[in-house]
Design a protein around this motif. Structure first.
Motif, PDB file in Angstrom:
ATOM      1  N   VAL A   1       0.854  -1.183   0.000  1.00 18.29           N
ATOM      2  CA  VAL A   1       0.000   0.000   0.000  1.00 18.29           C
ATOM      3  C   VAL A   1       0.888   1.231   0.000  1.00 18.29           C
ATOM      4  CG1 VAL A   1      -1.911  -1.136   1.176  1.00 18.29           C
ATOM      5  CG2 VAL A   1      -0.150  -0.028   2.526  1.00 18.29           C
ATOM      6  N   THR A   2       0.399   2.248  -0.649  1.00 17.97           N
ATOM      7  CA  THR A   2       1.141   3.514  -0.745  1.00 17.97           C
ATOM      8  C   THR A   2       0.390   4.588   0.036  1.00 17.97           C
ATOM      9  OG1 THR A   2       1.962   2.914  -2.934  1.00 17.97           O
ATOM     10  CG2 THR A   2       2.137   5.230  -2.300  1.00 17.97           C
ATOM     11  N   VAL A   3       1.071   5.154   1.009  1.00 16.09           N
ATOM     12  CA  VAL A   3       0.477   6.196   1.839  1.00 16.09           C
ATOM     13  C   VAL A   3       1.200   7.506   1.538  1.00 16.09           C
ATOM     14  CG1 VAL A   3      -0.012   6.960   4.191  1.00 16.09           C
ATOM     15  CG2 VAL A   3      -0.071   4.507   3.625  1.00 16.09           C
TER      16      VAL A   3
ATOM     17  N   THR B   1       3.207  15.888   5.353  1.00 19.82           N
ATOM     18  CA  THR B   1       4.190  16.012   6.428  1.00 19.82           C
ATOM     19  C   THR B   1       4.758  14.639   6.745  1.00 19.82           C
ATOM     20  OG1 THR B   1       2.457  15.734   8.089  1.00 19.82           O
ATOM     21  CG2 THR B   1       2.993  17.992   7.427  1.00 19.82           C
ATOM     22  N   PRO B   2       5.895  14.585   7.344  1.00 18.98           N
ATOM     23  CA  PRO B   2       6.467  13.279   7.718  1.00 18.98           C
ATOM     24  C   PRO B   2       5.559  12.550   8.712  1.00 18.98           C
ATOM     25  CG  PRO B   2       8.140  14.991   7.805  1.00 18.98           C
ATOM     26  CD  PRO B   2       6.833  15.699   7.633  1.00 18.98           C
TER      27      PRO B   2
ATOM     28  N   SER C   1       9.697   1.371   1.857  1.00 21.73           N
ATOM     29  CA  SER C   1      10.499   2.529   1.417  1.00 21.73           C
ATOM     30  C   SER C   1       9.764   3.808   1.753  1.00 21.73           C
ATOM     31  CB  SER C   1      10.768   2.457  -0.094  1.00 21.73           C
ATOM     32  OG  SER C   1       9.552   2.539  -0.819  1.00 21.73           O
ATOM     33  N   VAL C   2      10.537   4.893   1.793  1.00 17.89           N
ATOM     34  CA  VAL C   2       9.994   6.238   1.996  1.00 17.89           C
ATOM     35  C   VAL C   2      10.619   7.142   0.948  1.00 17.89           C
ATOM     36  CG1 VAL C   2       9.738   8.191   3.568  1.00 17.89           C
ATOM     37  CG2 VAL C   2       9.760   5.845   4.473  1.00 17.89           C
ATOM     38  N   THR C   3       9.779   7.828   0.196  1.00 16.93           N
ATOM     39  CA  THR C   3      10.265   8.737  -0.844  1.00 16.93           C
ATOM     40  C   THR C   3       9.448  10.011  -0.791  1.00 16.93           C
ATOM     41  OG1 THR C   3       8.757   7.792  -2.494  1.00 16.93           O
ATOM     42  CG2 THR C   3      10.976   6.839  -2.351  1.00 16.93           C
ATOM     43  N   THR C   4       9.886  10.992  -1.584  1.00 17.63           N
ATOM     44  CA  THR C   4       9.128  12.236  -1.738  1.00 17.63           C
ATOM     45  C   THR C   4       8.653  12.312  -3.168  1.00 17.63           C
ATOM     46  OG1 THR C   4      11.184  13.422  -2.221  1.00 17.63           O
ATOM     47  CG2 THR C   4      10.374  13.460   0.058  1.00 17.63           C
ATOM     48  N   SER C   5       7.368  12.610  -3.339  1.00 20.74           N
ATOM     49  CA  SER C   5       6.806  12.673  -4.685  1.00 20.74           C
ATOM     50  C   SER C   5       7.258  13.903  -5.428  1.00 20.74           C
ATOM     51  CB  SER C   5       5.277  12.658  -4.609  1.00 20.74           C
ATOM     52  OG  SER C   5       4.817  13.776  -3.866  1.00 20.74           O
TER      53      SER C   5
ATOM     54  N   GLU D   1       6.524  20.324  -3.720  1.00 21.21           N
ATOM     55  CA  GLU D   1       5.273  20.170  -2.973  1.00 21.21           C
ATOM     56  C   GLU D   1       5.542  19.646  -1.572  1.00 21.21           C
ATOM     57  OE1 GLU D   1       2.760  17.624  -5.189  1.00 21.21           O
ATOM     58  OE2 GLU D   1       2.563  18.989  -6.902  1.00 21.21           O
ATOM     59  N   GLY D   2       6.645  18.974  -1.385  1.00  9.80           N
ATOM     60  CA  GLY D   2       6.987  18.441  -0.072  1.00  9.80           C
ATOM     61  C   GLY D   2       6.071  17.326   0.381  1.00  9.80           C
ATOM     62  N   ARG D   3       5.669  16.417  -0.537  1.00 10.41           N
ATOM     63  CA  ARG D   3       4.797  15.295  -0.189  1.00 10.41           C
ATOM     64  C   ARG D   3       5.650  14.057   0.046  1.00 10.41           C
ATOM     65  NH1 ARG D   3      -0.347  16.637   0.236  1.00 10.41           N
ATOM     66  NH2 ARG D   3      -0.984  14.472  -0.024  1.00 10.41           N
TER      67      ARG D   3
END
Length: 216
Positions: free
Chosen positions: A150-152, A156-157, A180-184, A188-190
């Motif tokens: 699933v992608t959440v 904000t972190p 994993s954790v990435t920024t889109s 935009e800082g997502r």
């Protein structure tokens, strides 16, 4: 002196017939007796044979009647062969449908379970699931049923450890882990979090198995 004369019962008789004639007559009587005995035996034997013949005719008629009924039943059964084939085909298709749809599930409750524990402001941006093995019906809570990611997404972190713990307490979840954790987008800082999630077989709908049980 008185002389008593012997009493006479009747006129005196003398059998002058030769003994050979008497023997012949006795033989004739014996022969006639045996003739009547043989004749009676022949008559009795004839009656027995006639009765047996009558019984045989009655038995043959009954046999012919039963054979006619059997032929009628065979004809009726033959006329129902198409129905039997149709029922057999329906049973085979039902079994095939049950096997093919054994892992059928309703997506909405599965997605709702994940989305229900996400923090405020975060969204379930996507999911990619694959069904596991067919249910055995013994311990669905311990058998793997649905595996995927699933992608959440959040502006904000997020505390991913807290999210993983919350998901592990959800009914039907066997395993959760962060991948994993990435920024889109840096502008935009997502933040995008990818999680591995395994569900047990209670997520299967069991609808088709219920239909088969009802048909039986």
């Amino acid at each position: 002196m008185t002389v008593l004369a012997p009493p006479l019962a009747g006129a005196p008789r003398v059998n002058l017939m030769p003994r050979s004639e008497i023997a012949r007559r006795e033989r004739d009587q014996l022969v006639r007796l045996w003739v009547w005995i043989v004749f009676g035996a022949v008559v009795v034997a004839g009656l027995i044979i006639a009765a047996a013949f009558v019984f045989k005719i009655i038995a043959d008629q009954r046999l012919a009647s039963e054979q006619a009924k059997t032929n009628v039943l065979i004809t009726e059964i033959a006329s129902l062969s198409e129905v039997s084939q149709a029922l057999a085909t329906e049973s085979e298709l039902t079994s095939y449908r049950t096997e093919a749809m054994a892992t059928d599930l309703i997506w909405t409750p599965v997605v709702a379970k994940v989305a229900g524990v996400l923090p405020t402001g975060s969204t379930l941006n996507g999911f990619d699931f694959a069904v596991g093995g067919a249910p055995t019906g013994e311990e669905p809570e311990s058998e793997q049923g649905l595996v995927g990611t699933v992608t959440v997404e959040s502006p904000t972190p997020l505390d991913i450890v807290a999210i993983i713990r919350a998901l592990r307490n959800v009914d039907g979840v066997l395993f959760v882990d962060g991948q994993s954790v990435t920024t889109s987008s840096l502008s935009e800082g997502r933040f995008v979090y990818l999680l591995n999630v395994h569900f047990d077989q209670t997520v299967y709908s069991g609808a088709w198995a219920g239909d088969e049980a009802g048909d039986d």
